[in-house]
Design an enzyme around this catalytic site. Structure first.
Site, short mmCIF file in Angstrom:
data_model
loop_
_atom_site.label_atom_id
_atom_site.label_comp_id
_atom_site.label_asym_id
_atom_site.label_seq_id
_atom_site.Cartn_x
_atom_site.Cartn_y
_atom_site.Cartn_z
CG MET A 6 -32.85 -52.18 26.02
SD MET A 6 -32.04 -53.57 25.27
CE MET A 6 -33.33 -54.87 25.86
NE ARG A 45 -25.63 -50.67 54.95
CZ ARG A 45 -25.74 -49.49 54.12
NH1 ARG A 45 -26.96 -49.33 53.38
NH2 ARG A 45 -24.75 -48.74 53.94
CE1 TYR A 89 -41.77 -54.13 22.03
CE2 TYR A 89 -40.69 -52.89 23.28
CZ TYR A 89 -40.54 -53.36 22.06
OH TYR A 89 -39.44 -53.74 21.49
CE LYS A 119 -22.28 -45.08 48.74
NZ LYS A 119 -22.82 -45.38 49.94
C1 PLP Z 1 -23.21 -44.12 50.71
C2 PLP Z 1 -22.58 -43.93 51.97
C3 PLP Z 1 -22.52 -42.52 52.43
C4 PLP Z 1 -23.38 -41.48 51.82
O1 PLP Z 1 -24.51 -41.30 52.03
P1 PLP Z 1 -25.36 -40.23 51.24
O2 PLP Z 1 -26.71 -40.26 51.65
O3 PLP Z 1 -25.30 -40.22 49.56
O4 PLP Z 1 -24.94 -38.85 51.75
C5 PLP Z 1 -22.01 -42.33 53.74
N1 PLP Z 1 -21.39 -43.46 54.59
C6 PLP Z 1 -21.70 -44.60 54.30
C7 PLP Z 1 -21.00 -45.65 54.86
C8 PLP Z 1 -22.08 -44.98 53.09
O5 PLP Z 1 -22.16 -46.21 52.61
#
Ligand code: PLP
Length: 393
Positions: A317, A138, A269, A40
């Protein structure tokens, strides 16, 4: 000359061999559980397609993404391996998921009904993984609604509209006791699924943190994100190197200016830093637009001319300043913000500490102005001869 032909002064080098070694090492460690590599957020900033290919070569059985846009992008790029997507917009096109053979994580009765309408009747059943909320609060189905969800899923499965390929949950990684409570809730959910006539092939709970240290959490599949990239999942000081993992990303640039300044000179800055004595300053062309956290102003370190050197003054930046004392540094010298600690470079986790955050955020936020270049030294699955080189992102 097009922009793509101009030699970039900054670069994120992605070592696909490191990804492969990390995935292979984790796969070995968690066996007989299989490995899903989570790609992802553009593979945590490393590039989803090249990382996916490297991970699959190294033995990953699955790929995981957050949403369908990411999943379909993998399919468009020709990635054929099993893919699971688990975070859906209210109108995400589940029929497209079925058509493109993307498995759906299901976190509500409403999503289950949409998956059931997308599958069956002339098309394949929708492959789903039912997600139980075991305490992260969540995503996922609440325990009170789980019995009715699995009952509905069983009916849809028997009617050929869906196939329940998995049941999963996600840990809060709070401490051993909280993880154990979540694992117990997961066991209860599995028992209820079984009582409803479901027999999921894949039960999965652990991401990198639990997968590496808690064998009981591995079930049939572990979802590995951060570990594949060679960044630590732990906040307690255990480094990626301690875990036998190699960083996949090296963030580098070249010095674009060098100046000698007198004692008392203010830098960047707000003049938050002044030279205590005459010194040499090197200018590095990376800033918060590139993901270098401004929060690390005055604290982050880089590898330059053989030594670690501190950022002085505010990170801006596009650029920041490093104090090199009386050492010889020239325009064009390479600077490594983070990379392989074995070569003396800071790690992404060191930058995380300097910015009061986690390594995940450091690598995922490297901005679009920084080109990703890919190095690999061994043959690819397509049979290329051994090579070391770069390919465009
Ligand atoms: C992002 C995610 C993972 C991976 O987690 P890591 O700590 O990066 O290994 C696994 N399962 C879900 C549902 C996630 O959202």
């Amino acid at each position: 000359m097009s922009a793509a032909q101009i030699d970039p002064v900054r670069e994120a080098r992605i070592d696909l061999d490191a990804v492969r070694r990390n995935v292979a090492a984790i796969a070995e460690r968690v066996r007989p559980a299989r490995v899903m590599v989570v790609v992802k957020a553009d593979a945590y900033g490393h590039g989803a397609v090249p990382v996916a290919e490297a991970a699959l070569e190294a033995g990953a059985a699955w790929l995981g993404v957050a949403d369908l846009v990411e999943a379909v992008a993998l399919r468009d790029a020709g990635v054929a391996a099993p893919v699971l997507a688990w975070l859906h917009a209210p109108d995400a096109p589940f029929a497209e998921a079925v058509a493109r053979d993307v498995d759906l994580g299901i976190s509500s009765g409403e999503q289950l009904e949409r998956a059931a309408r997308a599958g069956g009747e002339g098309s394949a059943p929708a492959n789903v993984h039912l997600k139980i909320d075991t305490g992260l609060s969540r995503n996922g189905v609440a325990p009170e609604q789980w019995a009715s969800l699995v009952a509905a899923a069983g009916a849809h499965e028997r009617a050929g509209r869906i196939r329940v390929r998995g049941v999963f949950s996600h840990l809060a990684n709070t401490d051993a006791e909280a993880d154990a409570a979540q694992a117990a809730a997961f066991e209860r959910a599995l028992a209820e699924a079984s009582a409803a006539g479901l027999d999921p092939e894949l039960r999965h709970l652990a991401s990198t943190a639990a997968a590496l240290e808690s064998p009981g959490s591995r079930y049939d599949l572990v979802r590995i994100g951060i570990g594949a990239y060679g960044v630590t999942p732990y906040g307690d000081g255990r480094t990626a190197a301690d875990l036998g993992l190699a960083p996949a990303m090296t963030l580098r640039a070249r010095v674009v200016a060098v100046r000698r300044v007198a004692a008392g000179t203010g830098v960047s800055y707000d003049h938050t830093w002044r030279a205590e004595r005459a010194t040499t300053l090197a200018l590095v062309p990376l800033g918060y637009a590139d993901g270098v956290p401004r929060q690390a102003s005055g604290r982050g370190e880089v590898l330059l001319a053989g030594r670690r050197r501190r950022v002085v003054g505010r990170i801006a930046m596009d650029q920041f300043v490093v104090d090199v004392g009386d050492d010889e540094v020239a325009v064009g010298d390479p600077v490594v913000l983070f990379g392989d600690p074995a070569e003396g470079a800071p790690t992404a986790d060191d930058w995380a500490a300097a910015a009061d955050t986690i390594g995940y955020e450091i690598v995922t936020r490297i901005g679009p102005r920084v080109p990703r270049t890919y190095t690999r030294s061994t043959a690819s699955a397509s049979g290329d001869a051994a090579r070391t080189g770069s390919e465009p992102a």
